[in-house]
Write an enzyme that holds these catalytic residues in place. Structure first.
Site, PDB file in Angstrom:
ATOM      1  N   GLY A  81      29.809 -14.859  21.370  1.00  0.00           N
ATOM      2  CA  GLY A  81      29.592 -13.441  21.588  1.00  0.00           C
ATOM      3  C   GLY A  81      28.145 -13.220  21.985  1.00  0.00           C
ATOM      4  O   GLY A  81      27.469 -14.140  22.429  1.00  0.00           O
ATOM      5  N   GLN A 111      14.080  -6.371  20.297  1.00  0.00           N
ATOM      6  CA  GLN A 111      14.469  -6.469  21.698  1.00  0.00           C
ATOM      7  C   GLN A 111      14.846  -5.140  22.325  1.00  0.00           C
ATOM      8  O   GLN A 111      14.655  -4.947  23.523  1.00  0.00           O
ATOM      9  CB  GLN A 111      15.631  -7.435  21.847  1.00  0.00           C
ATOM     10  CG  GLN A 111      15.175  -8.844  22.044  1.00  0.00           C
ATOM     11  CD  GLN A 111      16.364  -9.767  22.081  1.00  0.00           C
ATOM     12  OE1 GLN A 111      17.035  -9.975  21.076  1.00  0.00           O
ATOM     13  NE2 GLN A 111      16.651 -10.303  23.222  1.00  0.00           N
ATOM     14  N   GLY A 129      24.638 -10.136  21.509  1.00  0.00           N
ATOM     15  CA  GLY A 129      24.130  -9.035  20.703  1.00  0.00           C
ATOM     16  C   GLY A 129      22.650  -9.203  20.490  1.00  0.00           C
ATOM     17  O   GLY A 129      22.126 -10.308  20.593  1.00  0.00           O
ATOM     18  N   CYS A 158      24.377  -5.491  25.022  1.00  0.00           N
ATOM     19  CA  CYS A 158      25.598  -6.005  24.397  1.00  0.00           C
ATOM     20  C   CYS A 158      26.112  -5.056  23.337  1.00  0.00           C
ATOM     21  O   CYS A 158      27.303  -4.952  23.103  1.00  0.00           O
ATOM     22  CB  CYS A 158      25.320  -7.330  23.724  1.00  0.00           C
ATOM     23  SG  CYS A 158      24.354  -8.399  24.729  1.00  0.00           S
ATOM     24  N   GLN A 178      14.583  -3.496  26.229  1.00  0.00           N
ATOM     25  CA  GLN A 178      15.762  -3.118  27.000  1.00  0.00           C
ATOM     26  C   GLN A 178      15.670  -1.664  27.467  1.00  0.00           C
ATOM     27  O   GLN A 178      16.052  -1.339  28.589  1.00  0.00           O
ATOM     28  CB  GLN A 178      17.019  -3.348  26.156  1.00  0.00           C
ATOM     29  CG  GLN A 178      17.294  -4.838  25.962  1.00  0.00           C
ATOM     30  CD  GLN A 178      18.242  -5.128  24.811  1.00  0.00           C
ATOM     31  OE1 GLN A 178      18.353  -4.335  23.867  1.00  0.00           O
ATOM     32  NE2 GLN A 178      18.923  -6.263  24.861  1.00  0.00           N
ATOM     33  N   MET A 200      20.709  -9.005  17.853  1.00  0.00           N
ATOM     34  CA  MET A 200      20.285  -9.865  16.749  1.00  0.00           C
ATOM     35  C   MET A 200      20.623 -11.324  17.007  1.00  0.00           C
ATOM     36  O   MET A 200      19.829 -12.219  16.739  1.00  0.00           O
ATOM     37  CB  MET A 200      20.980  -9.385  15.476  1.00  0.00           C
ATOM     38  CG  MET A 200      20.607 -10.181  14.261  1.00  0.00           C
ATOM     39  SD  MET A 200      18.849 -10.046  13.927  1.00  0.00           S
ATOM     40  CE  MET A 200      18.620 -11.543  13.026  1.00  0.00           C
ATOM     41  N   ALA A 201      21.827 -11.541  17.541  1.00  0.00           N
ATOM     42  CA  ALA A 201      22.272 -12.910  17.796  1.00  0.00           C
ATOM     43  C   ALA A 201      21.320 -13.585  18.768  1.00  0.00           C
ATOM     44  O   ALA A 201      20.936 -14.745  18.597  1.00  0.00           O
ATOM     45  CB  ALA A 201      23.683 -12.909  18.355  1.00  0.00           C
TER      46      ALA A 201
END
Lengths: 424, 272
Positions: free
Chosen positions: A189, A116, A191, A50, A120, A193-194
């Site tokens: 959205g 994360q 991301g 993202c 990835q 962190m989200a």
């Protein structure tokens, strides 16, 4: 052979550009395989998350390869080059290696230390490995990137930081809502962190998850991960009424939620409290919203401040991480130049062998009287001479020394080896 | 000094000690301090109960006949509700916001004339017990709503200003504070309503008219209106959180004025 990195991330490109350049779903396989067909590209791997889209390549000539890749991106994503070029960063050689290590170690992430990104990167390389688009160089780079990230994680406290940010978010939510069971949560959205914070909330009992994304398909994908429901971008103001906790990370260039809109939402909610975390850079939610009763708005910086009171010397940790990366870069560099010396050694041997064969031929023509046994003795002597002559430079080339690149250049010059042709 | 007076002094001393520990707890609280505070409050509560029973036995009627007795009974009700909430919800720091209030009311009670006077004939009615107990249990609920309202405002300030220092960790969550505040008012409000109705009935039987615009009656009515508004805006307009907390704090100030102020400043037929 050189490492080349081309990419956009949350700092250089708006979410629209990132989304258009993204290699989602089937596009990833298609893109990776097509990139490998490019003349200038020897090895390739693609990371598409993202917050970033990055291409890792092994190339002969960085300038030519980056031009070719840019043209490819333009054609593949149906964008004109000027549309994305100014958001694009291009790193070659040691800078590229450093960039890959910084990304994998999460120093380049929106929230430094979030874990994360390493997964990835692993996925991206494994995908490339499965498609056989990587080779010696990228495989080594991948291994190094992962081990460097692990070193950074174990030897510094950087990783603690991101965990504590989402931990702080959960703690705060518990001070607003008592317990999170039965609460509903909206992810606006996406991301790194989200998603991390979302996962923490879900682990803490949040029941309903709504995922809003500009790309509905991407929203569905994410919603699947959290067992939630995807909401279309156009409907989010409608659905936001149901959300007790909102994490916003859209990367839009301006506010997506204004004070007046939120006031209406609160009226509809009958003032039930809302906890909003705005992770976006620049901010996506009007900070004035915090002034509305029963609305609690926190930005990443606010959460960071909460965490910072606990973690001291964060800067020191970042410096430590950069030092680890520098060390690992040096190791990788040494490995790479050892890779560079192999063709030179081969070429040197070839050159000596050529000379030997040539001279023996001439001798045979000049002295046809020599019998087989004598000829064999002469051949033996010639072989011994060239071996003894090329032995010291070969050893020197194989040795792991700082000035090996210079040595390679020197030997090429001294022996008149034209490296480029022999590199393959 | 009679037994009941000694019991009162002991209870007052325990409340004083509990209030001190409560205030200390704000600065440095541990599990031990809150245990000590609770034991002190329970001890004070028991001696206080003994005092009330002793007065009942000695005077032969419910000991809510003058301002001293009334304020003493009022604080006993507050402590009772506080201990109940503490037992039920274990809200951190609730004591720090309640026990000082209890101590102040008890202290003012201790300074009022304590003589047990024979009940004037007009007050000699079973209405005395019903009317006053309803009124004071209701007021005690408002007192706790007041303490919880203050806690809410403090906690809300931490969360809003994003400075999570000080008491943030130890104060309960906003939602539970708001919920308990609401619940206390839903308990207090019907009790106050019943107290006003029984008061009117009693007035009719004692003085011959239901309502005589006595200042106490007027201020009780004002109190009733305030809490009616609190509940109304909450149910209709969804006012909760900060506004509800402010209203409940304001409401209790009016309760205190109705209780003490009216007697000192205005002339009233009520002896308390």
């Amino acid at each position: 052979m050189k490492v080349l990195v081309l990419g956009v991330n949350h700092k250089t490109a708006s979410v629209e550009i990132r989304e258009r350049l993204a290699f989602n779903g089937p596009k990833l396989e298609e893109g990776v395989l097509a990139l490998q067909q490019l003349e200038e590209v020897k090895e390739i791997a693609v990371l598409s998350t993202c917050n970033r889209v990055e291409l890792y390549a092994c190339v002969g000539n960085t300038a030519a390869a980056s031009e070719q890749i840019k043209d490819f991106l333009s054609g593949f994503h149906g964008m004109k080059r000027p549309e994305f070029e100014k958001s694009l960063y291009v790193h070659g050689g040691p800078d590229a290696v450093q960039h890959v290590f910084r990304v994998s170690s999460s120093l380049d992430s929106m929230v430094v230390g979030e874990p994360q990104i390493l997964g990835q990167i692993k996925d991206a390389f494994e995908f490339a490995l499965a498609k056989k688009t990587t080779g010696v160089l990228l495989n080594k780079l991948m291994k190094k990137a992962i081990s460097t990230a692990k070193r950074v994680r174990t030897e510094t406290r950087i990783a603690e930081n991101a965990v504590s940010i989402s931990f702080a978010a959960v703690e705060l939510a518990k001070k607003i809502f008592t317990n999170l069971g039965g609460k509903s949560f909206m992810l606006l959205g996406a991301g790194e962190m989200a998603e991390l914070a979302a996962r923490h909330l879900v682990n803490n009992g949040v029941q309903e998850v709504l995922v809003v994304n500009r790309t509905y398909e991407r929203g569905c994908e994410l919603a699947g991960e959290f067992n939630g429901k995807a909401v279309r971008w156009e409907d989010f103001l409608h659905e936001i009424v149901h959300a007790d906790i909102i994490i916003c990370s859209t990367g839009a260039p301006s506010y997506v939620l204004l004070k007046e809109q939120m006031q209406k939402v609160m009226k509809e909610r009958r003032n039930r409290p809302v906890f909003i975390i705005d992770i976006s850079v620049p901010r996506n939610i009007d900070p004035e919203i915090n002034k509305i009763d029963n609305v609690y708005l926190y930005s990443v910086d606010d959460l960071q401040e909460v965490v910072d009171t606990n973690i001291h010397g964060r800067k020191l940790e970042a410096e430590k991480a950069e030092r680890i990366i520098a060390e690992e870069m040096e190791k990788f560099d040494r490995w790479m130049s050892s890779l560079n010396s192999v063709p030179t050694i081969v070429a040197l041997r070839q050159k000596a062998e050529d000379i030997r064969r040539e001279e023996l031929e001439r001798l045979r023509n000049r002295l046809p009287a020599l019998d087989a046994e004598q000829m064999k003795a002469v051949e033996y002597m010639a072989t011994a001479i060239i071996n003894k002559l090329i032995h010291p430079p070969t050893v020197a080339l194989k040795e792991d020394s700082e000035d090996r690149d210079e040595l390679i250049a020197m030997i090429k010059k001294l022996y008149g080896i034209n490296g480029e042709e022999n590199e393959e | 000094m009679g037994v009941e007076l000694i019991l009162f002094e002991i209870a007052l001393t325990f409340y004083f000690a509990a209030a001190i520990v409560c205030v200390l707890e704000l600065f440095k609280g541990t599990r031990t301090t809150s245990k000590i505070m609770l034991s002190l409050a329970v001890a004070g509560f028991l001696f206080h109960a003994a005092n009330i029973i002793a007065r009942y036995v000695l005077s032969g009627h419910i000991p809510i006949a003058n301002l001293h007795e009334a304020s003493s009974f009022f604080s006993w009700c507050i402590v009772f509700l506080f201990l109940f909430l503490e037992y039920r919800y274990r809200l951190g720091l609730l004591g720090s916001f309640i026990m000082p209030v209890v101590f102040v009311i008890m202290l003012s009670s201790s300074m009022l004339p304590r003589k047990m006077e024979p009940l004037s004939p007009v007050l000699q009615s079973y209405w005395l017990g019903i009317h006053t107990v309803l009124a004071f249990v209701g007021d005690a609920a408002f007192a706790l709503a007041f303490g919880i309202g203050i806690m809410y405002l403090v906690q809300e300030h931490y969360v809003k200003s994003r400075h999570l220092g000080g008491l943030f960790q130890r104060l309960p969550s906003l939602q539970i504070l708001d919920e308990i505040n609401y619940r206390l008012i839903t308990i207090g409000f019907p009790l106050l309503t019943l107290a006003i109705i029984t008061g009117a009935l009693w007035a009719e039987s004692a003085w011959g008219s239901y309502w005589r615009w006595d200042p106490k009656e007027v201020w009780s009515l004002i109190t009733w209106f305030i809490y009616a508004v609190v509940l109304h805006v909450r149910l209709i307009a969804g006012w909760r959180g900060r506004r509800a907390a402010i209203l409940s704090i304001l409401g209790f100030c009016v309760v205190l004025f109705t209780f003490f102020g009216v007697n000192f400043i205005l002339q009233s037929k009520h002896t308390f």
